[in-house]
Motif scaffolding. Structure first.
Motif, PDB file in Angstrom:
ATOM      1  N   GLY A 188       0.787  -1.229   0.000  1.00 38.58           N
ATOM      2  CA  GLY A 188       0.000   0.000   0.000  1.00 38.58           C
ATOM      3  C   GLY A 188       0.814   1.271   0.000  1.00 38.58           C
ATOM      4  N   ARG A 189       2.125   1.168  -0.145  1.00 40.38           N
ATOM      5  CA  ARG A 189       2.984   2.357  -0.152  1.00 40.38           C
ATOM      6  C   ARG A 189       4.381   1.952  -0.616  1.00 40.38           C
ATOM      7  N   ARG A 190       5.093   2.908  -1.165  1.00 39.69           N
ATOM      8  CA  ARG A 190       6.489   2.641  -1.489  1.00 39.69           C
ATOM      9  C   ARG A 190       7.289   2.595  -0.193  1.00 39.69           C
ATOM     10  N   LEU A 191       8.188   1.640  -0.114  1.00 37.12           N
ATOM     11  CA  LEU A 191       9.002   1.523   1.088  1.00 37.12           C
ATOM     12  C   LEU A 191       9.899   2.741   1.236  1.00 37.12           C
ATOM     13  N   ARG A 192       9.982   3.225   2.463  1.00 31.24           N
ATOM     14  CA  ARG A 192      10.885   4.323   2.807  1.00 31.24           C
ATOM     15  C   ARG A 192      11.528   3.980   4.142  1.00 31.24           C
ATOM     16  N   THR A 193      12.489   4.787   4.541  1.00 30.79           N
ATOM     17  CA  THR A 193      13.162   4.489   5.806  1.00 30.79           C
ATOM     18  C   THR A 193      12.231   4.647   7.001  1.00 30.79           C
ATOM     19  N   VAL A 194      11.082   5.302   6.828  1.00 35.09           N
ATOM     20  CA  VAL A 194      10.148   5.422   7.950  1.00 35.09           C
ATOM     21  C   VAL A 194       9.486   4.085   8.274  1.00 35.09           C
ATOM     22  N   SER A 195       9.496   3.141   7.341  1.00 38.76           N
ATOM     23  CA  SER A 195       8.779   1.876   7.527  1.00 38.76           C
ATOM     24  C   SER A 195       9.410   1.032   8.632  1.00 38.76           C
ATOM     25  N   SER A 196       8.575   0.277   9.324  1.00 40.38           N
ATOM     26  CA  SER A 196       9.062  -0.618  10.383  1.00 40.38           C
ATOM     27  C   SER A 196      10.084  -1.603   9.849  1.00 40.38           C
ATOM     28  N   VAL A 197       9.844  -2.113   8.635  1.00 39.76           N
ATOM     29  CA  VAL A 197      10.739  -3.124   8.074  1.00 39.76           C
ATOM     30  C   VAL A 197      12.149  -2.571   7.894  1.00 39.76           C
ATOM     31  N   ALA A 198      12.266  -1.288   7.581  1.00 38.17           N
ATOM     32  CA  ALA A 198      13.590  -0.687   7.405  1.00 38.17           C
ATOM     33  C   ALA A 198      14.348  -0.651   8.726  1.00 38.17           C
ATOM     34  N   LYS A 199      13.654  -0.265   9.796  1.00 37.14           N
ATOM     35  CA  LYS A 199      14.317  -0.144  11.094  1.00 37.14           C
ATOM     36  C   LYS A 199      14.657  -1.512  11.685  1.00 37.14           C
ATOM     37  N   LEU A 200      13.719  -2.458  11.604  1.00 41.96           N
ATOM     38  CA  LEU A 200      13.991  -3.782  12.163  1.00 41.96           C
ATOM     39  C   LEU A 200      15.065  -4.492  11.341  1.00 41.96           C
ATOM     40  N   GLY A 201      15.002  -4.336  10.011  1.00 40.24           N
ATOM     41  CA  GLY A 201      16.034  -4.928   9.167  1.00 40.24           C
ATOM     42  C   GLY A 201      17.407  -4.357   9.471  1.00 40.24           C
ATOM     43  N   TRP A 202      17.468  -3.043   9.693  1.00 37.04           N
ATOM     44  CA  TRP A 202      18.747  -2.406  10.053  1.00 37.04           C
ATOM     45  C   TRP A 202      19.264  -2.985  11.364  1.00 37.04           C
ATOM     46  N   TRP A 203      18.380  -3.139  12.337  1.00 36.64           N
ATOM     47  CA  TRP A 203      18.791  -3.618  13.657  1.00 36.64           C
ATOM     48  C   TRP A 203      19.364  -5.037  13.569  1.00 36.64           C
ATOM     49  N   VAL A 204      18.698  -5.913  12.827  1.00 44.19           N
ATOM     50  CA  VAL A 204      19.186  -7.285  12.675  1.00 44.19           C
ATOM     51  C   VAL A 204      20.516  -7.288  11.924  1.00 44.19           C
ATOM     52  N   GLU A 205      20.607  -6.495  10.863  1.00 44.70           N
ATOM     53  CA  GLU A 205      21.819  -6.465  10.044  1.00 44.70           C
ATOM     54  C   GLU A 205      23.022  -5.916  10.801  1.00 44.70           C
ATOM     55  N   HIS A 206      22.765  -5.082  11.799  1.00 44.04           N
ATOM     56  CA  HIS A 206      23.860  -4.479  12.557  1.00 44.04           C
ATOM     57  C   HIS A 206      24.071  -5.152  13.910  1.00 44.04           C
ATOM     58  N   GLY A 207      23.845  -6.444  13.953  1.00 42.72           N
ATOM     59  CA  GLY A 207      24.246  -7.216  15.121  1.00 42.72           C
ATOM     60  C   GLY A 207      23.146  -7.653  16.047  1.00 42.72           C
ATOM     61  N   GLY A 208      21.924  -7.177  15.841  1.00 43.77           N
ATOM     62  CA  GLY A 208      20.827  -7.626  16.689  1.00 43.77           C
ATOM     63  C   GLY A 208      20.421  -9.043  16.323  1.00 43.77           C
ATOM     64  N   ARG A 209      20.150  -9.860  17.319  1.00 44.96           N
ATOM     65  CA  ARG A 209      19.767 -11.233  16.998  1.00 44.96           C
ATOM     66  C   ARG A 209      18.324 -11.284  16.503  1.00 44.96           C
ATOM     67  N   ALA A 210      18.009 -12.319  15.758  1.00 45.25           N
ATOM     68  CA  ALA A 210      16.653 -12.463  15.227  1.00 45.25           C
ATOM     69  C   ALA A 210      15.659 -12.431  16.382  1.00 45.25           C
ATOM     70  N   PRO A 211      14.685 -11.539  16.337  1.00 48.22           N
ATOM     71  CA  PRO A 211      13.782 -11.392  17.480  1.00 48.22           C
ATOM     72  C   PRO A 211      12.764 -12.519  17.573  1.00 48.22           C
ATOM     73  N   GLY A 212      12.309 -12.753  18.791  1.00 52.90           N
ATOM     74  CA  GLY A 212      11.209 -13.691  18.990  1.00 52.90           C
ATOM     75  C   GLY A 212       9.871 -13.006  18.852  1.00 52.90           C
ATOM     76  N   GLY A 213       9.896 -11.661  18.837  1.00 50.05           N
ATOM     77  CA  GLY A 213       8.674 -10.882  18.686  1.00 50.05           C
ATOM     78  C   GLY A 213       9.005  -9.466  18.271  1.00 50.05           C
TER      79      GLY A 213
END
Length: 420
Positions: free
Chosen positions: A125-150
């Motif tokens: 429903g929208r073009r992805l931008r850095t405001v999207s949740s997926v951008a922030k969670l993906g960044w967190w995992v990519e920068h050392g955060g472990r895969a979340p359980g929730g």
């Protein structure tokens, strides 16, 4: 509950800048209102807040309502839709809430856009931008955060802390970038691409569904009666549209830190790909409504909050009310240049003109940009019969007048200010 206590409903709206809480009685009359700051702060990585800091701030706002809050018989929490925090399997935070306006996550957006293209954008429903949740969670995992359980967004974190289950509603899910708004289902390929198990994403339930009840510890922390039902109440702009009683022909101008134009879509029998593709071309987002009954178009207005804050600072710190009282319409100041500079975070070069003339020019330019977003919504959903302005911006009379000059429908101040 004391015999003299009046039963109320408690609404909480966690915005980008402020947290608002309101107690209303069964007739819809406001009994108490409280406001406090949202505890985002700039750190080494960017702008973020701890989950406990968020909950402490919410508790402080509820405390400001006074003892009447214990008479609340139900609690709903609305708020900004993109921010959230990764959780472990027990629901404990693994990381902070990164602000939606923080620029982290650009590489995730590029990766998903390359692989998904317009097809993915139409489904979410929208073009992805850095405001999207997926951008922030993906960044967190990519920068050392472990895969979340929730993972839970900000309103959902509050519901969970109050005693609710780990759930979200359709409008909040629609802001994440991993939710198919037409099919109302998570996109497993997006979750997989950022290294997040699909099972980590919360169950989607209609806003107003009982997610749980205030537990003993939450009753102490938040000053509420134990056993009171709690529910997610939707994305703040869509909750504002519901709160001000918008009809199918109304356009709601919800003005907070960001400004969104909300219009129901005539798609009772389903949302087809043609509408979604047209929305993309117009730069209009499409979201499921909080109750899951249909969809809405969201036109993206200017980020008025930061613009006005920058202009106020450049004019010497006069209050918004003082500048509104001094506002001059139709002066010779170039409001577009000031708005562009403020949005870019650049220093403002304020012309040697009366402060009221500068202020009036900025409001005029913001209204012109709002009209552009309103026009895009009209092309998608048809012309509106009236515009209802809600949020903090609805208090500004010269701003309302400027909107009335630029918009194609009569402008009304909504009867409620906040999503809560």
């Amino acid at each position: 509950m004391p015999e003299t206590a009046i039963e109320t409903l408690l609404g909480v709206d966690v915005g980008s800048t402020r947290i608002k809480a309101v107690l209303v009685d069964r007739a819809g009359v406001e009994r108490r209102v409280a406001v406090g700051p949202t505890p985002f702060a700039a750190g080494p990585e960017g702008v973020e807040m701890g989950v406990d800091d968020l909950l402490t701030a919410v508790a402080a706002v509820l405390a400001a309502l006074g003892p009447e809050r214990r008479a609340a018989v139900a609690v709903g929490v609305a708020g900004m839709g993109e921010c959230g925090a990764p959780l472990d399997d027990a629901g404990r935070p693994l990381g902070p809430v990164i602000a939606w306006f923080d620029p982290r996550g650009g590489e995730i957006v590029e990766q998903l856009t390359r692989s998904g293209g317009d097809g993915l954008a139409a489904r979410t429903g929208r073009r992805l931008r850095t405001v999207s949740s997926v951008a922030k969670l993906g960044w967190w995992v990519e920068h050392g955060g472990r895969a979340p359980g929730g993972w839970l967004g900000v309103p959902e974190l509050c519901v969970h802390a109050l005693g609710g289950a780990a759930v979200t509603d359709p409008s909040l899910a629609s802001r994440t970038g991993w939710y198919d708004v037409a099919a109302r289902a998570y996109l497993s390929e997006v979750a997989e691409a950022i290294g997040v198990p699909l099972a980590a994403l919360p169950e989607v339930v209609p806003a107003g569904s009982v997610a749980g009840r205030v537990g003993a510890a939450a009753a102490v922390r938040f000053g509420l009666a134990e056993g009171v039902p709690v529910t997610p109440a939707g994305h703040d702009h869509l909750a504002a549209a519901a709160g001000c009683g918008a009809g199918v022909a109304d356009l709601v101008d919800s003005v907070g830190t960001a400004e969104s134009l909300v219009r129901r879509l005539p798609a009772a029998d389903g949302l087809d790909g043609e509408v979604l593709r047209a929305a993309l071309e117009l730069g209009v987002a499409v979201s499921a409504r909080p109750d899951g009954e249909g969809w809405a178009a969201l036109g993206r207005g200017p980020r008025a909050g930061p613009v006005l804050a920058a202009v106020i600072a450049a004019l010497g710190g006069a209050s918004l009310a003082e500048l509104d009282a001094a506002a001059i319409e139709g002066g010779g100041v170039d409001g577009a240049e000031l708005v562009e500079a403020a949005l870019a975070g650049a220093a403002l070069r304020v012309p040697s003109a009366p402060a009221g003339e500068v202020w009036g020019a900025v409001l005029e330019e913001l209204a012109r940009r709002t009209a552009g977003a309103a026009s895009a919504c009209a092309r998608l959903a048809g012309p509106a019969e009236r515009v209802l302005v809600a949020g903090g911006g609805a208090r500004s009379l010269p701003w309302l007048r400027a909107k009335a000059r630029h918009l194609d429908a009569p402008v009304w101040r909504a009867g409620v200010e906040a999503a809560a």
